[in-house]
Design a protein around this motif. Sequence first.
Motif, PDB file in Angstrom:
ATOM      1  N   ALA A   1       0.862  -1.189   0.000  1.00  0.00           N
ATOM      2  CA  ALA A   1       0.000   0.000   0.000  1.00  0.00           C
ATOM      3  C   ALA A   1       0.898   1.238   0.000  1.00  0.00           C
ATOM      4  O   ALA A   1       1.974   1.218   0.580  1.00  0.00           O
ATOM      5  CB  ALA A   1      -0.877   0.005   1.239  1.00  0.00           C
ATOM      6  N   ARG A   2       0.445   2.287  -0.677  1.00  0.00           N
ATOM      7  CA  ARG A   2       1.216   3.536  -0.657  1.00  0.00           C
ATOM      8  C   ARG A   2       1.226   4.062   0.782  1.00  0.00           C
ATOM      9  O   ARG A   2       2.237   4.396   1.324  1.00  0.00           O
ATOM     10  CB  ARG A   2       0.579   4.542  -1.611  1.00  0.00           C
ATOM     11  N   HIS A   3       0.058   4.113   1.368  1.00  0.00           N
ATOM     12  CA  HIS A   3      -0.026   4.442   2.798  1.00  0.00           C
ATOM     13  C   HIS A   3      -1.405   4.102   3.353  1.00  0.00           C
ATOM     14  O   HIS A   3      -2.382   4.025   2.607  1.00  0.00           O
ATOM     15  CB  HIS A   3       0.309   5.915   3.068  1.00  0.00           C
TER      16      HIS A   3
ATOM     17  N   HIS B   1       0.611  -4.270   3.176  1.00  0.00           N
ATOM     18  CA  HIS B   1       1.792  -3.722   3.840  1.00  0.00           C
ATOM     19  C   HIS B   1       1.996  -2.260   3.428  1.00  0.00           C
ATOM     20  O   HIS B   1       1.955  -1.948   2.245  1.00  0.00           O
ATOM     21  CB  HIS B   1       3.029  -4.532   3.457  1.00  0.00           C
ATOM     22  N   GLY B   2       2.241  -1.399   4.392  1.00  0.00           N
ATOM     23  CA  GLY B   2       2.475   0.008   4.053  1.00  0.00           C
ATOM     24  C   GLY B   2       2.513   0.879   5.278  1.00  0.00           C
ATOM     25  O   GLY B   2       2.054   0.470   6.361  1.00  0.00           O
ATOM     26  N   PRO B   3       3.083   2.083   5.147  1.00  0.00           N
ATOM     27  CA  PRO B   3       3.194   2.973   6.311  1.00  0.00           C
ATOM     28  C   PRO B   3       1.850   3.572   6.719  1.00  0.00           C
ATOM     29  O   PRO B   3       0.927   3.642   5.913  1.00  0.00           O
ATOM     30  CB  PRO B   3       4.140   4.075   5.814  1.00  0.00           C
ATOM     31  N   LEU B   4       1.799   4.033   7.971  1.00  0.00           N
ATOM     32  CA  LEU B   4       0.546   4.546   8.535  1.00  0.00           C
ATOM     33  C   LEU B   4       0.615   6.049   8.768  1.00  0.00           C
ATOM     34  O   LEU B   4       1.611   6.556   9.287  1.00  0.00           O
ATOM     35  CB  LEU B   4       0.277   3.818   9.862  1.00  0.00           C
ATOM     36  N   ASP B   5      -0.438   6.751   8.363  1.00  0.00           N
ATOM     37  CA  ASP B   5      -0.576   8.180   8.669  1.00  0.00           C
ATOM     38  C   ASP B   5      -1.774   8.337   9.612  1.00  0.00           C
ATOM     39  O   ASP B   5      -2.844   7.811   9.335  1.00  0.00           O
ATOM     40  CB  ASP B   5      -0.851   8.995   7.397  1.00  0.00           C
ATOM     41  N   ILE B   6      -1.564   9.088  10.678  1.00  0.00           N
ATOM     42  CA  ILE B   6      -2.639   9.251  11.679  1.00  0.00           C
ATOM     43  C   ILE B   6      -2.998  10.731  11.837  1.00  0.00           C
ATOM     44  O   ILE B   6      -2.107  11.570  11.940  1.00  0.00           O
ATOM     45  CB  ILE B   6      -2.201   8.701  13.064  1.00  0.00           C
ATOM     46  N   VAL B   7      -4.284  10.999  11.846  1.00  0.00           N
ATOM     47  CA  VAL B   7      -4.767  12.339  12.205  1.00  0.00           C
ATOM     48  C   VAL B   7      -5.710  12.141  13.381  1.00  0.00           C
ATOM     49  O   VAL B   7      -6.681  11.386  13.273  1.00  0.00           O
ATOM     50  CB  VAL B   7      -5.524  13.006  11.036  1.00  0.00           C
ATOM     51  N   VAL B   8      -5.418  12.779  14.486  1.00  0.00           N
ATOM     52  CA  VAL B   8      -6.261  12.549  15.658  1.00  0.00           C
ATOM     53  C   VAL B   8      -6.489  13.856  16.436  1.00  0.00           C
ATOM     54  O   VAL B   8      -5.597  14.694  16.541  1.00  0.00           O
ATOM     55  CB  VAL B   8      -5.636  11.445  16.561  1.00  0.00           C
TER      56      VAL B   8
ATOM     57  N   SER C   1      -8.551   4.268   5.869  1.00  0.00           N
ATOM     58  CA  SER C   1      -8.436   3.998   4.439  1.00  0.00           C
ATOM     59  C   SER C   1      -7.065   3.455   4.115  1.00  0.00           C
ATOM     60  O   SER C   1      -6.120   3.615   4.888  1.00  0.00           O
ATOM     61  CB  SER C   1      -8.709   5.274   3.628  1.00  0.00           C
ATOM     62  N   VAL C   2      -7.008   2.819   2.960  1.00  0.00           N
ATOM     63  CA  VAL C   2      -5.721   2.337   2.478  1.00  0.00           C
ATOM     64  C   VAL C   2      -5.602   2.741   1.011  1.00  0.00           C
ATOM     65  O   VAL C   2      -6.536   2.598   0.243  1.00  0.00           O
ATOM     66  CB  VAL C   2      -5.541   0.810   2.732  1.00  0.00           C
TER      67      VAL C   2
END
Lengths: 203, 432
Positions: free
Chosen positions: B56-58, B143-150, B71-72
């Motif tokens: 996955a891109r992210h 597989h891919g990096p995670l971006d979080i907005v919280v 989302s992925v």
Amino acid sequence: MTSPASSSEVKYLIESSEGNTFDVSGAALRQSNTFNAMFLNIGADGPIPFTDYNEATLKKVFEYCEHSVNEENYSGPKHQDDLSKWDLNFFNEMDQKMFIDVINASNFLDIERLTSYCCERIARMLRGKNTQEMIKVITLPTAEELEAKQKVEEKKAAAAKKVAEKAAETAEKTETLEELPVQQLVQTTRNKLTRKYLSFSNE
Amino acid sequence: MTEEKVEEKFKPFHLVLLPVLAREKALKFLDPIDLFEISLCSKRMTSYVRALRIQARHHSLILAAGQFSVSVHFQRKRPLFWDFNSFFSRENMTDTRTIGGIKFDSCERSIRNTLSIDEFYCEYPEKEIGVTTVSKHFQTIFHGPLDIVVAPYFHEKYHILFSEFKKCQELEICGTPVPSLEAMHKIFGEMKVTNKLVLRPETVDEYIIETALDVEELNLRSATWMKREHLLRLNCKSVQIFRTNFTSEDLEAFAENWMRNKKSVIERIRFDWNSGRVFRFHMLNAESWDSKKREMNYMYENDRGVLVRIDCSEGFDMERDDGLIGTFVLETVDNTQYLYFLVWRERFPERKRIEELPAKLAPFYKQLVTINKNHPDATSFERLLSNPDLTPTEFMETYRILRNMDAENTGDSLGKQSRRYVFNQMKETIVA
């Protein structure tokens, strides 16, 4: 008749698991990378044994190969709308077991096109379905079925245990020294003495 | 006589009986949404999908005010969304999905909707648990990096997220209320951010955000927690910090440290420099701008891909042994002073950009050849602008004349419109 020649007119004899033989054209057979690696250059003296697969499966595999002899450029995944009547009949004639057997044979014979062709069908079977529908297609047991199956297995195991215990009890009662062979007699006596000794020392 | 239509009949089969190669080939024909569905069939299916090693891109996880989604995103496939937002009233939320042992009763699957995305809508009371569980499953199979907005303020149980995920590529904390010391511990206690950290709210002075010091891109609403030692340890490529307590001496120490530290990856720092503080070097040998050493404007591309230029004609330059120049420069925007520290990886960026222009413009000239061939109604100016031998300056002058003449020219042929579209893009490339 078999021959190492590569012209499409040459026929090869294929032997199935039943020991039956049938003809396949050289052009069709050459789609199999396994065949190419094993027999193409050296030739085969007698029928080529593909005896892990039955006649019906092998005939189905080579039916596809004969059909696609002239399809040089394989065009990738096909959608349902793109399938010809021949494609549809080819698949519809197979039952579940044969479909799996054909994929296995295709995988062993390394016929890339046929493997892809069958895999596309699997993808068409699964595409757009939800989890429950997919479970039905790939015949996986559902969570409830798994639970029920586990219960049945537990019941069976418990029943088997009971039977075994009962059998052991009966065996011990009916066990007579005369019926046992010498070595077993010695062992049984030893076991009994050990048990006695243990019970004595525990007291 | 009409031909009888034959339908493709699907009979159930045992996927597990397929050879590995065939099984993987079949699964790779499926879209992410189908792979997600099949991964929910059983643990074995989850491992089958995971074994495909689809990159996955992210992954994105949003737990903000009024937005709860996972989302992925992929390089070439359609993204897959799972939305817990109950804002949209849905009629068919009757499906059930069991993910990570949690049963989501009210789900609806929507494929290829108007936004061309595959999406699940779901109602689940505990959003924090919902997004964490679904994202965890997405990350298991893709597989891919995670971006979080919280936005911690709006979610009582936001800490569930941080107890589950210990590493992410990007982390953005939003909302205005200042997170408590306890909240900061929960968020940053074990979290390692690799690429980008954005903190919209101000933060308490007592908490040192260690992961902020070596993230690639850092954006802080306040950094009063940062002392000189943290400034010296700062090793981010790009930094933007509002509200600091740094003095000129701190910055002087920072500059000295940068002069010594050849491994520093710093390229650009922007501090909010309040008017009450004087910016003056005491010890450091800084020089004023020398046009032979570097150009006047520092250039960089911002988040939106726009080229930004910073006037450094009033800057203080420091040249390191390895030839790298660092510049301190003050900028005033709307009565607010900002202090930049800029590193010139390219001393003459504009010159380099101009040198690279012919290669960037070449595809446009190719397009113009085709357009002019198919629509041979070009005016003399348009033909001139289609000439690849024009220098960028000549192109711009001709382009301006052409635009000025537009009022006199009437009629919009397809050829003219196509050429104008390409000319405009060329102009944007030249004046970027």
